[in-house]
Design a protein around this motif. Structure first.
Motif, PDB file in Angstrom:
ATOM      1  N   TYR A  15       7.348  -1.676   8.067  1.00 16.56           N
ATOM      2  CA  TYR A  15       6.167  -1.253   8.833  1.00 16.56           C
ATOM      3  C   TYR A  15       6.540  -1.101  10.282  1.00 16.56           C
ATOM      4  CZ  TYR A  15       3.332  -2.616   4.807  1.00 16.56           C
ATOM      5  OH  TYR A  15       2.784  -2.719   3.566  1.00 16.56           O
ATOM      6  N   ALA A  24       8.756  -5.968   5.740  1.00 16.62           N
ATOM      7  CA  ALA A  24       7.925  -6.811   4.881  1.00 16.62           C
ATOM      8  C   ALA A  24       8.696  -7.158   3.609  1.00 16.62           C
ATOM      9  CB  ALA A  24       6.627  -6.095   4.544  1.00 16.62           C
ATOM     10  N   GLY A  45       2.792 -14.149   5.196  1.00 18.44           N
ATOM     11  CA  GLY A  45       3.617 -13.154   5.881  1.00 18.44           C
ATOM     12  C   GLY A  45       4.984 -12.962   5.257  1.00 18.44           C
ATOM     13  N   SER A  46       5.209 -13.582   4.097  1.00 18.91           N
ATOM     14  CA  SER A  46       6.548 -13.495   3.504  1.00 18.91           C
ATOM     15  C   SER A  46       6.747 -12.229   2.681  1.00 18.91           C
ATOM     16  CB  SER A  46       6.811 -14.734   2.643  1.00 18.91           C
ATOM     17  OG  SER A  46       5.830 -14.839   1.639  1.00 18.91           O
ATOM     18  N   GLY A  47       5.680 -11.452   2.484  1.00 19.68           N
ATOM     19  CA  GLY A  47       5.831 -10.183   1.786  1.00 19.68           C
ATOM     20  C   GLY A  47       5.240 -10.152   0.390  1.00 19.68           C
ATOM     21  N   LYS A  48       4.500 -11.195   0.046  1.00 17.72           N
ATOM     22  CA  LYS A  48       3.932 -11.268  -1.307  1.00 17.72           C
ATOM     23  C   LYS A  48       2.966 -10.118  -1.587  1.00 17.72           C
ATOM     24  CE  LYS A  48       1.980 -15.225  -0.537  1.00 17.72           C
ATOM     25  NZ  LYS A  48       2.272 -15.441   0.883  1.00 17.72           N
ATOM     26  N   SER A  49       2.013  -9.907  -0.656  1.00  9.53           N
ATOM     27  CA  SER A  49       1.013  -8.854  -0.890  1.00  9.53           C
ATOM     28  C   SER A  49       1.667  -7.481  -0.896  1.00  9.53           C
ATOM     29  CB  SER A  49      -0.069  -8.905   0.182  1.00  9.53           C
ATOM     30  OG  SER A  49      -0.820 -10.090   0.047  1.00  9.53           O
ATOM     31  N   THR A  50       2.638  -7.326  -0.022  1.00  8.89           N
ATOM     32  CA  THR A  50       3.357  -6.047   0.017  1.00  8.89           C
ATOM     33  C   THR A  50       3.988  -5.759  -1.345  1.00  8.89           C
ATOM     34  OG1 THR A  50       3.812  -6.440   2.349  1.00  8.89           O
ATOM     35  CG2 THR A  50       5.122  -4.756   1.251  1.00  8.89           C
TER      36      THR A  50
ATOM     37  N   ARG B 401      -8.698  -3.740   2.787  1.00  5.55           N
ATOM     38  CA  ARG B 401      -8.624  -4.770   3.820  1.00  5.55           C
ATOM     39  C   ARG B 401      -9.794  -4.670   4.781  1.00  5.55           C
ATOM     40  NH1 ARG B 401      -2.761  -5.283   4.501  1.00  5.55           N
ATOM     41  NH2 ARG B 401      -2.804  -3.235   5.478  1.00  5.55           N
TER      42      ARG B 401
HETATM   43  N1  ADP Z   1      -0.081  -2.320   7.015  1.00  7.13           N
HETATM   44  C1  ADP Z   1       0.788  -3.079   7.686  1.00  7.13           C
HETATM   45  N2  ADP Z   1       1.182  -2.675   8.912  1.00  7.13           N
HETATM   46  C2  ADP Z   1       2.069  -3.421   9.622  1.00  7.13           C
HETATM   47  N3  ADP Z   1       2.584  -4.582   9.185  1.00  7.13           N
HETATM   48  C3  ADP Z   1       2.214  -5.038   7.979  1.00  7.13           C
HETATM   49  C4  ADP Z   1       1.280  -4.290   7.171  1.00  7.13           C
HETATM   50  N4  ADP Z   1       1.111  -4.975   6.027  1.00  7.13           N
HETATM   51  C5  ADP Z   1       1.868  -6.083   6.099  1.00  7.13           C
HETATM   52  N5  ADP Z   1       2.533  -6.114   7.267  1.00  7.13           N
HETATM   53  C6  ADP Z   1       3.482  -7.154   7.688  1.00  7.13           C
HETATM   54  O1  ADP Z   1       4.416  -7.342   6.656  1.00  7.13           O
HETATM   55  C7  ADP Z   1       4.684  -8.698   6.505  1.00  7.13           C
HETATM   56  C8  ADP Z   1       4.380  -9.142   5.083  1.00  7.13           C
HETATM   57  O2  ADP Z   1       2.978  -9.080   4.901  1.00  7.13           O
HETATM   58  P1  ADP Z   1       2.279  -9.468   3.530  1.00  7.13           P
HETATM   59  O3  ADP Z   1       2.982  -8.782   2.426  1.00  7.13           O
HETATM   60  O4  ADP Z   1       0.829  -9.204   3.661  1.00  7.13           O
HETATM   61  O5  ADP Z   1       2.511 -11.029   3.445  1.00  7.13           O
HETATM   62  P2  ADP Z   1       1.840 -12.144   2.536  1.00  7.13           P
HETATM   63  O6  ADP Z   1       0.976 -11.477   1.573  1.00  7.13           O
HETATM   64  O7  ADP Z   1       3.009 -12.836   1.905  1.00  7.13           O
HETATM   65  O8  ADP Z   1       1.096 -13.039   3.460  1.00  7.13           O
HETATM   66  C9  ADP Z   1       3.882  -9.456   7.543  1.00  7.13           C
HETATM   67  O9  ADP Z   1       4.714  -9.702   8.661  1.00  7.13           O
HETATM   68  C10 ADP Z   1       2.797  -8.488   7.899  1.00  7.13           C
HETATM   69  O10 ADP Z   1       2.414  -8.662   9.234  1.00  7.13           O
END
Ligand code: ADP
Ligand code: MG
Lengths: 233, 403
Positions: A15, A24, A45-50, B401
């Motif tokens: 990102y 991510a 913030g570890s990338g799980k949702s991503t 979101r």
């Molecule tokens: N749409 C986005 N734009 C910029 N940064 C993002 C976006 N989505 C996630 N991130 C970043 O990617 C990293 C992983 O996010 P995420 O997958 O949501 O983590 P988790 O679900 O493990 O808390 C974080 O540092 C977050 O800030």
């Protein structure tokens, strides 16, 4: 059937630009065979949702390859991914994400609407799904008239009504108390066992992760451990 | 699926009734204005046409004085028409069904204790023929009465009501100025003209009597000439012109010192003038429809933003971009159509009320109503397209979101 349902090969998701650039996911590889129940853990913030968004075909890798059902899903356009989601993937979210002012049954019918199934069949299938999550008697209630646990069960009914191959659940028990959490997990486990539904679930709680066959741990966009869950072992 | 989408759109509109109605105000007012304008306009056109038809069909009217030319002053001294001209036309004109001289004056008419100011017309017996004017009861005056200048008269409906109420005039004698006049017949009612003139407030008597006892001169104000069935009024007009120039001895190098109006032409001119007016007013009203369209666009943008999360959910569970696009397009169209229907109802209501006030006929046009329906649907589609596209193009993850 040796082919896994889900296969990540050096998947990167980046990102932002320049200074604000965030990886991510930083070259993640793993696969999930059909019928497996996988928990994904890791700090915020570890990338799980991503990873879950990519697994659920809502998003595509910046680099690397993601195969779903043996198809390179990273290569598909929006429309094709929408079809893939509609046919094969069910979603459960932390915040339930039911349509407000819409009855439980209508919420459950929604994915069927986009499949082009007629009203009568939709209603029947939705009622069956609601019955399976123990909410047959709440079919005509709107989300506002249901408790959190009940709303999440409606969401589960909506996710399984299309009889999907994969269930993607991002912190499904995050908003629930311990007892409701375990009720929801019992339900998911039963679908995993009885239908062979593959489940990928993010959770923060160790006792919830224990319902899964396997736990993958993320840290800063990398997998730091991947192993059989304590209970299943 | 489409029906489903329409139902969904209705639901969403119902949830925000107040907001929807406010949004629709632009469309409602726009459509109402267009419908009212056009309906009142065509009513007026009808009225003008029928007014002129009431004067008589294929009618020429001759008056003294040069034809009015825009930008030039009317003659200061006008050579009046007289019996001589009427006689000449009667003798020499071919193709005329009737030739009648008439003179007019506003006169106080008295019966018993009642009195009324009436347009009293002195006319030749053929006057009624020329003007297609029927006698409701009684009889017209005879040639003999006409020649002798007898004190007999026909009265209009307004005069009858004033003097005799619900009753019959019978053989009553009324006083016109200082002259006694026996009522021998009742004229068929003609109603008011588009200019609000009551055509039934009349008394008609032989022109000889009128000239002698009311006007005190031998002038004829107008000559009415109606053409025979298949004689064209413009040919007839040429003949009339020739005869009148002759009898009035107008030198060949001089313009006519009289004017001839062809009422068929006047009718057409006036009708087309009102049609142009209607069109212009309609166009102005159309601009307010555009404003209404922008209102629709605005509310749909709000709606898409408010429902970003819903869009995210729908996209996540497999809605195609197309589904979202159609959903919001249908919503905008239903909304706009709803406004259009309200506007049509309001517009027709206004036109109906106006037709009473202006006493013109109420002529709603199915074509115009259909056009308004189609147009408001089209406006919904056009102005709903951009917001709908914006919704459809949302990224499902971002949308989910969204708070
Ligand atoms: N749409 C986005 N734009 C910029 N940064 C993002 C976006 N989505 C996630 N991130 C970043 O990617 C990293 C992983 O996010 P995420 O997958 O949501 O983590 P988790 O679900 O493990 O808390 C974080 O540092 C977050 O800030
Ligand atoms: Mg997360």
């Amino acid at each position: 059937m040796s082919q896994p349902l889900i296969k990540f090969e050096k998947v990167w998701k980046t990102y932002g630009e320049g200074e604000a650039r965030v990886n991510a996911l930083a070259g993640v590889s793993f696969s999930i065979p059909r019928g497996e129940f996988v928990a994904i853990m890791g700090p915020s913030g570890s990338g799980k949702s991503t990873a879950m968004n990519i697994i659920g075909c809502l998003d595509t890798p910046t680099r690397g390859r993601y195969d779903f059902l043996g198809i390179d899903a990273g290569d598909l356009d929006r429309g094709r991914r929408a079809i893939l989601r509609n046919r094969h993937i069910g979603f459960i979210f932390q915040g339930y994400n039911l349509l407000p002012r819409t009855t439980a049954a209508e919420n459950v019918e929604l994915p069927l609407v986009y499949r082009g199934i007629g009203a009568a069949d939709r209603r029947r299938l939705a009622l069956e799904a609601l019955d399976q999550v123990g909410l047959a008697n709440r079919a005509d209630h709107t989300p506002a008239e249901l408790s959190g646990g009940q709303q999440q069960r409606v969401a589960i009914a909506r996710a399984i009504v299309t009889n999907p191959t994969l269930l993607v659940a991002d912190e499904p028990t995050g908003n629930l108390d311990t007892q409701r959490s375990h009720e929801v997990m019992e339900l998911l486990t039963s679908f995993n066992h009885e239908r062979g539904l593959t489940i990928a679930m993010v959770t923060h709680e160790a006792d919830i992760a224990e319902y899964a066959d396997r736990t993958i741990r993320f840290l800063d966009g990398h997998i730091v451990s991947d192993g059989i869950s304590a209970e299943a072992a | 699926m489409l029906w489903e989408t329409i139902r969904l759109a209705m639901l969403s509109i119902r949830r925000n009734v107040m907001r929807s109605i406010l949004t629709l105000l632009g469309i409602v007012i726009g459509v109402a204005a267009v419908i009212a304008m056009i309906t009142i306009g065509s009513g007026t056109t009808e009225k003008v046409k029928s007014d002129i038809a009431k004067l008589g069909s294929n009618l020429l009217i001759v008056n003294a004085g040069r034809p009015p030319v825009p930008g030039s002053r009317p003659d200061r001294v006008i050579r009046e028409l007289g019996d001589k001209e009427v006689e000449a036309l009667r003798t020499h004109l071919e193709g005329a069904r009737a030739v009648a001289g008439a003179a007019q004056k506003q006169v106080r008419v008295v019966y018993g204790n009642e009195s009324l100011t009436v347009g009293v017309t002195g006319a030749d017996p053929d006057f009624l023929v020329a003007r297609d004017w029927q006698i409701a009861s009684g009889r017209p005056f005879t040639d003999q009465e006409a020649r002798g200048g007898a004190g007999v008269c026909l009265i209009g409906e307004t005069v009858r009501q004033q003097f005799f109420g619900a009753g019959d005039p019978g053989d009553a004698t009324i006083r016109v100025n200082k002259m006694s006049c026996k009522v021998i017949g009742l004229l068929e009612p003609k109603g008011t003209t588009g200019f609000g003139q009551d055509q039934d407030n009349v008394v008609i008597m032989p022109i000889t009597a009128f000239q002698r006892r009311i006007a005190g001169n031998r002038d004829v104000d107008s000559i009415y000439i109606s053409a025979e069935e298949n004689v064209s009024t413009s040919d007839l007009q040429d003949s009339v012109e020739g005869i009148l120039r002759d009898v009035r001895r107008v030198p060949a190098d001089k313009d006519n010192d009289f004017n001839i109006r062809d009422m068929t032409q006047v009718a057409e001119t006036m009708a087309s003038a009102t049609t142009v007016m209607t069109g212009m007013l309609g166009a102005v009203a159309g601009v307010s429809l555009l404003v209404g369209g922008i209102g629709i666009m605005n509310i749909m943008l709000v709606s898409v933003t408010e429902r970003t999360r819903e869009i995210g959910i729908r996209l996540a569970i497999g809605a195609h971009e197309r589904h979202i696009l159609v959903q919001f397009l249908v919503e905008a169209t239903v909304l706009s159509l709803f406004g259009g229907l309200l506007g049509i109802a309001l517009g027709l209501g206004l036109a109906y009320a106006a037709s009473w006030v202006l006493s013109v006929p109420f002529v709603p046009s199915a074509a115009v109503v259909l056009l308004a329906v189609g147009f408001s649907a089209l406006i919904g589609m056009i102005f709903g397209f951009f917001p709908a596209l914006r919704g459809a193009r949302l990224d499902p993850i971002d949308a989910l979101r969204h708070e």
